[in-house]
Write a protein that holds these residues in place. Structure first.
Motif, short mmCIF file in Angstrom:
data_model
loop_
_atom_site.label_atom_id
_atom_site.label_comp_id
_atom_site.label_asym_id
_atom_site.label_seq_id
_atom_site.Cartn_x
_atom_site.Cartn_y
_atom_site.Cartn_z
N THR A 43 40.28 48.84 37.45
CA THR A 43 41.26 47.88 37.93
C THR A 43 42.57 48.62 38.11
O THR A 43 42.79 49.67 37.50
N GLU A 44 43.43 48.09 38.98
CA GLU A 44 44.67 48.79 39.30
C GLU A 44 45.88 47.95 38.89
O GLU A 44 45.93 46.76 39.19
N PRO A 45 46.84 48.58 38.21
CA PRO A 45 48.06 47.84 37.86
C PRO A 45 48.83 47.46 39.11
O PRO A 45 48.72 48.13 40.15
N ASN A 46 49.59 46.37 39.02
CA ASN A 46 50.39 45.97 40.18
C ASN A 46 51.70 45.39 39.72
O ASN A 46 51.86 44.95 38.58
N GLN A 47 52.67 45.40 40.63
CA GLN A 47 54.01 44.91 40.33
C GLN A 47 54.18 43.44 40.68
O GLN A 47 55.26 42.88 40.53
N TYR A 48 53.10 42.82 41.14
CA TYR A 48 53.19 41.45 41.63
C TYR A 48 52.65 40.47 40.59
O TYR A 48 51.90 40.84 39.70
N ASP A 49 53.03 39.21 40.76
CA ASP A 49 52.61 38.16 39.83
C ASP A 49 51.23 37.63 40.23
O ASP A 49 51.07 36.51 40.70
N HIS A 50 50.26 38.52 40.05
CA HIS A 50 48.88 38.16 40.37
C HIS A 50 48.00 38.88 39.36
O HIS A 50 47.99 40.11 39.29
N PHE A 51 47.25 38.11 38.57
CA PHE A 51 46.55 38.70 37.43
C PHE A 51 45.25 39.41 37.80
O PHE A 51 44.72 40.17 37.01
N ALA A 52 44.72 39.18 38.99
CA ALA A 52 43.38 39.68 39.30
C ALA A 52 43.30 40.26 40.70
O ALA A 52 42.45 39.88 41.50
N MET A 53 44.18 41.19 41.00
CA MET A 53 44.16 41.79 42.33
C MET A 53 42.95 42.71 42.49
O MET A 53 42.61 43.48 41.60
N PHE A 54 42.28 42.60 43.65
CA PHE A 54 41.23 43.53 44.02
C PHE A 54 41.76 44.96 43.96
O PHE A 54 42.83 45.24 44.50
N PRO A 55 41.04 45.92 43.40
CA PRO A 55 41.42 47.32 43.63
C PRO A 55 41.03 47.72 45.05
O PRO A 55 39.96 47.34 45.55
N GLU A 56 41.88 48.46 45.72
CA GLU A 56 41.59 48.87 47.09
C GLU A 56 40.30 49.68 47.18
O GLU A 56 39.57 49.59 48.16
N SER A 57 40.02 50.46 46.13
CA SER A 57 38.83 51.30 46.16
C SER A 57 37.54 50.48 46.03
O SER A 57 36.45 51.03 46.27
N LEU A 58 37.62 49.21 45.68
CA LEU A 58 36.45 48.34 45.70
C LEU A 58 36.22 47.80 47.11
O LEU A 58 35.07 47.61 47.54
N ILE A 59 37.28 47.56 47.84
CA ILE A 59 37.19 46.98 49.18
C ILE A 59 36.78 48.03 50.21
O ILE A 59 36.02 47.74 51.15
N GLU A 60 37.26 49.25 50.06
CA GLU A 60 37.05 50.27 51.09
C GLU A 60 35.58 50.51 51.43
O GLU A 60 35.22 50.51 52.62
N PRO A 61 34.68 50.72 50.46
CA PRO A 61 33.29 50.94 50.86
C PRO A 61 32.65 49.74 51.54
O PRO A 61 31.78 49.90 52.41
N CYS A 62 33.06 48.55 51.16
CA CYS A 62 32.54 47.35 51.82
C CYS A 62 32.91 47.34 53.29
O CYS A 62 32.07 47.06 54.17
N LEU A 63 34.17 47.66 53.58
CA LEU A 63 34.63 47.69 54.97
C LEU A 63 33.97 48.81 55.76
O LEU A 63 33.55 48.62 56.91
N LEU A 64 33.87 49.99 55.16
CA LEU A 64 33.30 51.13 55.86
C LEU A 64 31.82 50.90 56.19
O LEU A 64 31.34 51.33 57.24
N ALA A 65 31.10 50.25 55.29
CA ALA A 65 29.67 50.04 55.49
C ALA A 65 29.38 48.94 56.49
O ALA A 65 28.33 48.95 57.14
N SER A 66 30.29 47.97 56.63
CA SER A 66 29.94 46.76 57.38
C SER A 66 30.78 46.51 58.62
O SER A 66 30.59 45.49 59.29
N THR A 67 31.69 47.42 58.96
CA THR A 67 32.52 47.23 60.15
C THR A 67 32.78 48.56 60.85
O THR A 67 32.61 49.63 60.28
#
Length: 282
Positions: free
Chosen positions: A208-232
Motif C-alpha cells: 500500500t502507498e502512503p498519501n497526503q490526501y484524506d482517503h484511507f484506502a487509495m489504490f496503489p498505482e502499481s496495482l492498477i498498472e498491470p491491469c491496464l497494460l494487460a487489458s487495453t
C-alpha cells in the motif's frame, strides 16, 4: 471535469462525473470502454455519510444485489472484448454491535452504524464476501477468469489474538464474453528459478502507498498498472464507477489511455480533481 492529454498525436479527452454510479452508467452508450478497473466500498466497514452510499446496506444480500445491478450496466458499456478488474476485501460479522470505536492506528474505522449479523452466519464469522460477490456476478453473466491475491507486505496491524492478521485482498478478473482482449506479454514477470521472464502469477505482492490526501484506502498505482497494460491499448477508454481519489485516472493518463471516473462523494471528487490537475500541469 474534462481532462485533455496532449502528450499523444491525437488529444485524449477524459472525464470525471459526479453522481450515483447506476444512474450515471445508464446515460453512457453501449461498447464504450475497453476495461473497467474499480474497487467498490466494502460492506459495513466505513461510513462515508453520503445518502445512497454503497456499503451501508443493513442486509448483505441487498449490498450484493446493488453491486450486481451496477456491474450489469458496466458490462453493457464494455466493448465485446472488454474486461472487469474488481478489487474487494473481506470482513467479519459485527456480533450485532451497532457502532465501532475508532482505532488509534486507524481512525477511519470508527462508525456510527454497523449492519446486523447476516442470516446464516454467527458472531465473529468471516463473511466470505469477495466470493459471494464473484459468484453472484458469474451467475449474472460475467465470465470469472482469475482470482488474484493482492498480498500487502506492509499491511496494517490488527489487535487480534485469536486469528492471523489479514494481509491480502482479492482482485478478480472478469470478462464480458468468452473471448476477450488480454495481452499477457505486457505483464510478464521475472522468472525466479532461471534467467528470463515467465507468465504473471496470481499472487501480486504490492505495498500500500502512503498519501497526503484524506482517503484511507487509495489504490496503489502499481496495482492498477498491470491491469491496464494487460487489458487495453493506448487511446483506449477505461472506466472506474467508484472513482474515489482517482488513481485509475492517474495511471490511465500516465499510460496514454482515456478514462471515465464516476464518484458520489464530493470530498473524494475534490481529491481526484486535485491529483489529476496536478498531473496534467506537470
Amino acid at each position: 471535469m474534462r481532462v485533455t492529454d496532449y502528450n499523444t498525436e491525437v488529444p485524449l479527452v477524459s472525464q470525471i462525473m459526479q453522481g450515483d454510479s447506476f444512474k450515471v452508467l445508464k446515460t453512457i452508450s453501449d461498447n464504450t470502454f475497453r476495461t473497467c478497473i474499480t474497487s467498490p466500498p466494502y460492506w459495513g466497514l466505513r461510513d462515508y455519510d453520503i445518502s445512497g452510499q454503497i456499503g451501508a446496506e443493513d442486509n448483505l444480500d441487498d449490498y450484493i444485489d446493488n453491486l450486481v445491478s451496477i456491474f450489469r450496466e458496466v458490462r453493457r458499456t464494455l466493448t465485446p472484448d472488454g474486461t472487469l478488474w474488481l478489487n474487494i476485501g473481506d470482513s467479519y460479522t459485527s456480533g450485532n454491535r451497532r457502532t465501532r470505536d475508532p482505532d488509534k492506528k486507524n481512525m477511519a474505522r470508527g462508525m456510527s452504524y454497523r449492519p446486523p449479523t447476516p442470516e446464516g452466519l454467527k458472531p465473529k464469522d468471516l463473511i466470505g464476501l469477495p466470493w459471494r460477490l464473484a459468484f453472484a456476478l458469474q451467475a449474472d453473466g460475467w465470465y470469472l477468469r482469475s482470482d488474484i491475491i493482492w498480498h500487502k507486505p506492509n499491511c496494517q496491524p490488527e489487535s487480534v489474538k485469536d486469528r492471523p492478521t489479514r494481509c491480502h485482498e482479492y482482485l478478480f478478473l472478469f470478462a464480458k464474453n468468452e473471448k476477450y482482449y488480454f495481452n499477457s506479454e505486457e505483464i510478464r514477470e521475472p522468472a525466479t528459478s532461471r534467467k528470463g521472464w515467465r507468465n504473471r502469477r496470481s499472487i501480486w505482492s504490492i505495498n500500500t502507498e502512503p498519501n497526503q490526501y484524506d482517503h484511507f484506502a487509495m489504490f496503489p498505482e502499481s496495482l492498477i498498472e498491470p491491469c491496464l497494460l494487460a487489458s487495453t491499448l493506448e487511446c483506449d477508454k477505461v472506466l472506474d464507477p467508484f472513482f474515489g481519489s482517482g488513481t485509475v485516472g492517474v495511471v490511465a493518463l500516465k499510460l496514454h489511455r482515456r478514462f471515465c471516473g464516476i464518484e458520489l462523494n464530493p470530498k473524494y471528487l475534490d481529491i481526484s480533481y486535485k491529483r489529476i490537475s496536478e498531473l496534467v500541469r506537470s
